[in-house]
Design an enzyme around this catalytic site. Structure first.
Site, PDB file in Angstrom:
ATOM      1  N   LYS A 103       0.409  -7.503  -6.784  1.00  0.00           N
ATOM      2  CA  LYS A 103       1.867  -7.389  -6.883  1.00  0.00           C
ATOM      3  C   LYS A 103       2.589  -7.400  -5.545  1.00  0.00           C
ATOM      4  CE  LYS A 103       2.354  -4.701 -11.093  1.00  0.00           C
ATOM      5  NZ  LYS A 103       2.570  -3.280 -11.374  1.00  0.00           N
ATOM      6  N   GLY A 150      -8.434  -0.010  -1.456  1.00  0.00           N
ATOM      7  CA  GLY A 150      -9.617   0.003  -2.314  1.00  0.00           C
ATOM      8  C   GLY A 150     -10.327  -1.326  -2.478  1.00  0.00           C
ATOM      9  N   ARG A 191     -17.897   9.171  -0.097  1.00  0.00           N
ATOM     10  CA  ARG A 191     -16.887  10.150   0.333  1.00  0.00           C
ATOM     11  C   ARG A 191     -17.517  11.466   0.773  1.00  0.00           C
ATOM     12  NH1 ARG A 191     -12.294   8.907  -4.191  1.00  0.00           N
ATOM     13  NH2 ARG A 191     -11.206   7.362  -2.940  1.00  0.00           N
ATOM     14  N   GLY A 234      -4.116   4.602  -0.236  1.00  0.00           N
ATOM     15  CA  GLY A 234      -2.696   4.946  -0.260  1.00  0.00           C
ATOM     16  C   GLY A 234      -2.239   5.574   1.042  1.00  0.00           C
TER      17      GLY A 234
HETATM   18  P1  AMP Z   1      -3.628  -4.597  -5.711  1.00  0.00           P
HETATM   19  O1  AMP Z   1      -3.984  -3.317  -6.406  1.00  0.00           O
HETATM   20  O2  AMP Z   1      -2.173  -4.938  -5.772  1.00  0.00           O
HETATM   21  O3  AMP Z   1      -4.205  -4.665  -4.316  1.00  0.00           O
HETATM   22  O4  AMP Z   1      -4.311  -5.747  -6.551  1.00  0.00           O
HETATM   23  C1  AMP Z   1      -5.687  -5.872  -6.692  1.00  0.00           C
HETATM   24  C2  AMP Z   1      -5.951  -6.704  -7.892  1.00  0.00           C
HETATM   25  O5  AMP Z   1      -5.295  -7.946  -7.761  1.00  0.00           O
HETATM   26  C3  AMP Z   1      -7.407  -7.027  -8.101  1.00  0.00           C
HETATM   27  O6  AMP Z   1      -7.846  -6.379  -9.252  1.00  0.00           O
HETATM   28  C4  AMP Z   1      -7.423  -8.538  -8.263  1.00  0.00           C
HETATM   29  O7  AMP Z   1      -8.232  -8.975  -9.333  1.00  0.00           O
HETATM   30  C5  AMP Z   1      -5.983  -8.878  -8.546  1.00  0.00           C
HETATM   31  N1  AMP Z   1      -5.645 -10.248  -8.162  1.00  0.00           N
HETATM   32  C6  AMP Z   1      -5.890 -10.851  -6.992  1.00  0.00           C
HETATM   33  N2  AMP Z   1      -5.500 -12.133  -7.008  1.00  0.00           N
HETATM   34  C7  AMP Z   1      -5.002 -12.367  -8.232  1.00  0.00           C
HETATM   35  C8  AMP Z   1      -4.447 -13.522  -8.873  1.00  0.00           C
HETATM   36  N3  AMP Z   1      -4.344 -14.680  -8.216  1.00  0.00           N
HETATM   37  N4  AMP Z   1      -4.018 -13.389 -10.144  1.00  0.00           N
HETATM   38  C9  AMP Z   1      -4.132 -12.218 -10.782  1.00  0.00           C
HETATM   39  N5  AMP Z   1      -4.644 -11.097 -10.240  1.00  0.00           N
HETATM   40  C10 AMP Z   1      -5.080 -11.166  -8.978  1.00  0.00           C
END
Ligand code: AMP
Length: 401
Positions: A203, A359, A32, A382
């Site tokens: 999510k 990220g 950064r 974000g």
């Molecule tokens: P996000 O912040 O929503 O982009 O989510 C990122 C996180 O999702 C990472 O830490 C991944 O380890 C997790 N992730 C990705 N695929 C899966 C999965 N199939 N089950 C559980 N966690 C997951």
């Protein structure tokens, strides 16, 4: 930037120096800071002086026991020496953000000199976007430069509110911010088709607005990661113990229906790498994503899914990628994310425009040394998401209004 004459002027510049530090306060990733160097150097090389503002961590959320700010942990002075080394110019440090000392030190600054103010988030007024605090900050410089894309979605004093105290011709984006806006524009305005959005991560709820927006922008949406299982289950699949947001099942059906209506193709992983616990040491097997046995959870996309996704990616002319395809932090479940990174790099080599934001996908591309093989890696997770969602970012509006 290039329309402004910095000769003999003091530029007060918001940068994003929110870098990770180890226990001895050494910087563990200086990306950064390096990314802000061209803007800082440009002002210095053109006869100006630079006053830097940044936040570092969340000091007000982690106060000392007596309620005071933990200066030792969160001071921006940790960055003074490393920044001096990077710039090859001594950097002065001001132990306050605004006040008498800040005013004196700014007034004494000569062309070619750099002053770093204390952490903007030591003041509660920063995140509140307080007008008086903003006015005091603004009084320290003559030209306002915002190069902190990572905080452009926040209407804080230093990122947004203070801009109004400068005439329009004396406020500008820095080079980093300019290139973020330009590259987001490339995917938002007249992108070449086929246009593919790759989304993943944990999510669905975090990505709903983005997915809805993609329906109006893209030809294909690839959905991987944990969020895919809510869609698989919504279609009647058995997903075992995979991550599912039960309350989002109706929404998943609605999104799939809207996509069909608009002619947007949605690609879900045909198969998955399923594990018997959330652990790199778990047993794992490749199974169809809609027949995952009870007690097993999909932690990565499977071989067939990788091949299908690769084909879509290699046929695309514009690609946005946000979110990992699996739990890529665990080596046994990183293959999907890695393969997609390679496919995006390959498509880029074949002439596609690719933007990676957020990220985790950025970390994956960096880890694999592919950052220079995609068209653009966004520094603002974000902020980039909000831009892609079609929101007007306060930090951008404040400079251009
Ligand atoms: P996000 O912040 O929503 O982009 O989510 C990122 C996180 O999702 C990472 O830490 C991944 O380890 C997790 N992730 C990705 N695929 C899966 C999965 N199939 N089950 C559980 N966690 C997951």
């Amino acid at each position: 930037m290039k329309k402004i004459d910095f000769q003999g002027k003091k530029a007060i510049m918001r940068v994003d120096f929110n870098v990770p530090l180890d226990k001895q306060y050494n910087i563990t990733d200086e990306t950064r800071m390096r990314e802000a160097l061209p803007t800082i150097k440009y002002v210095l090389d053109n006869g100006g002086a630079v006053i830097l503002m940044s936040h570092l961590g969340r000091p007000l959320a982690k106060l000392n026991e007596d309620g005071s700010v933990n200066v030792e942990k969160f001071t921006l002075n940790h960055l003074t020496k490393p920044l001096s080394d990077m710039l090859g110019v001594p950097v002065k440090f001001c132990p306050e953000t605004v006040g008498e000392t800040a005013s004196k030190m700014s007034a004494a600054l000569r062309p070619g000199e750099v002053l770093m103010l204390e952490n903007t988030r030591f003041q509660k007024e920063e995140e509140k976007g307080d007008l008086e605090f903003s006015r005091k900050l603004a009084s320290l410089g003559e030209i306002y430069v915002n190069d902190a894309f990572g905080t452009a979605h926040r209407a804080h004093a230093s990122t947004t509110v203070m801009a109004q105290f400068f005439p329009k011709e004396n406020r500008t984006f820095g080079f980093l911010m300019e290139s973020e806006i330009e590259n987001a524009g490339k995917v938002l305005n007249n992108p070449d088709s086929p246009f593919t959005a790759i989304t993943g991560g944990a999510k669905v709820s975090d990505k709903i607005v983005l997915l809805e927006r993609f329906l109006d922008l893209v030809d294909n949406i690839i959905i991987g990661g944990g969020m895919a299982y809510t869609f698989v289950k919504a279609q009647g699949g058995q997903v075992g113990n995979s991550l599912v947001e039960e309350d989002k099942l109706p929404l998943a059906i609605e999104l799939l229906a809207k996509a069909a209506e608009k002619g947007v193709r949605i690609y879900l992983p045909i198969d998955s790498v399923a594990a018997d616990k959330f652990d790199n040491a778990a047993n794992f097997q490749n199974v169809a994503s809609n027949t995952i046995p009870d007690g097993w959870m999909g932690l990565d996309i499977g071989e067939e899914a990788i091949a299908a996704f690769e084909e879509v990616i290699l046929n695309s002319k514009t690609i946005i990628w946000n979110g990992p395809m699996g739990v890529f932090e665990m080596s046994n479940f990183a293959n999907g994310t890695k393969s997609i990174a390679v496919a995006v790099a390959k498509a880029t080599k074949n002439g596609a425009f690719s933007l990676v934001g957020g990220g985790d996908s950025v970390a994956a591309v960096n880890q694999m040394g592919l950052a220079d093989q995609v068209s653009f890696v966004s520094t603002g997770g974000g902020a980039m998401l909000e831009m892609l969602e079609g929101k007007e970012l306060p930090g951008i509006k404040a400079v251009t209004a």
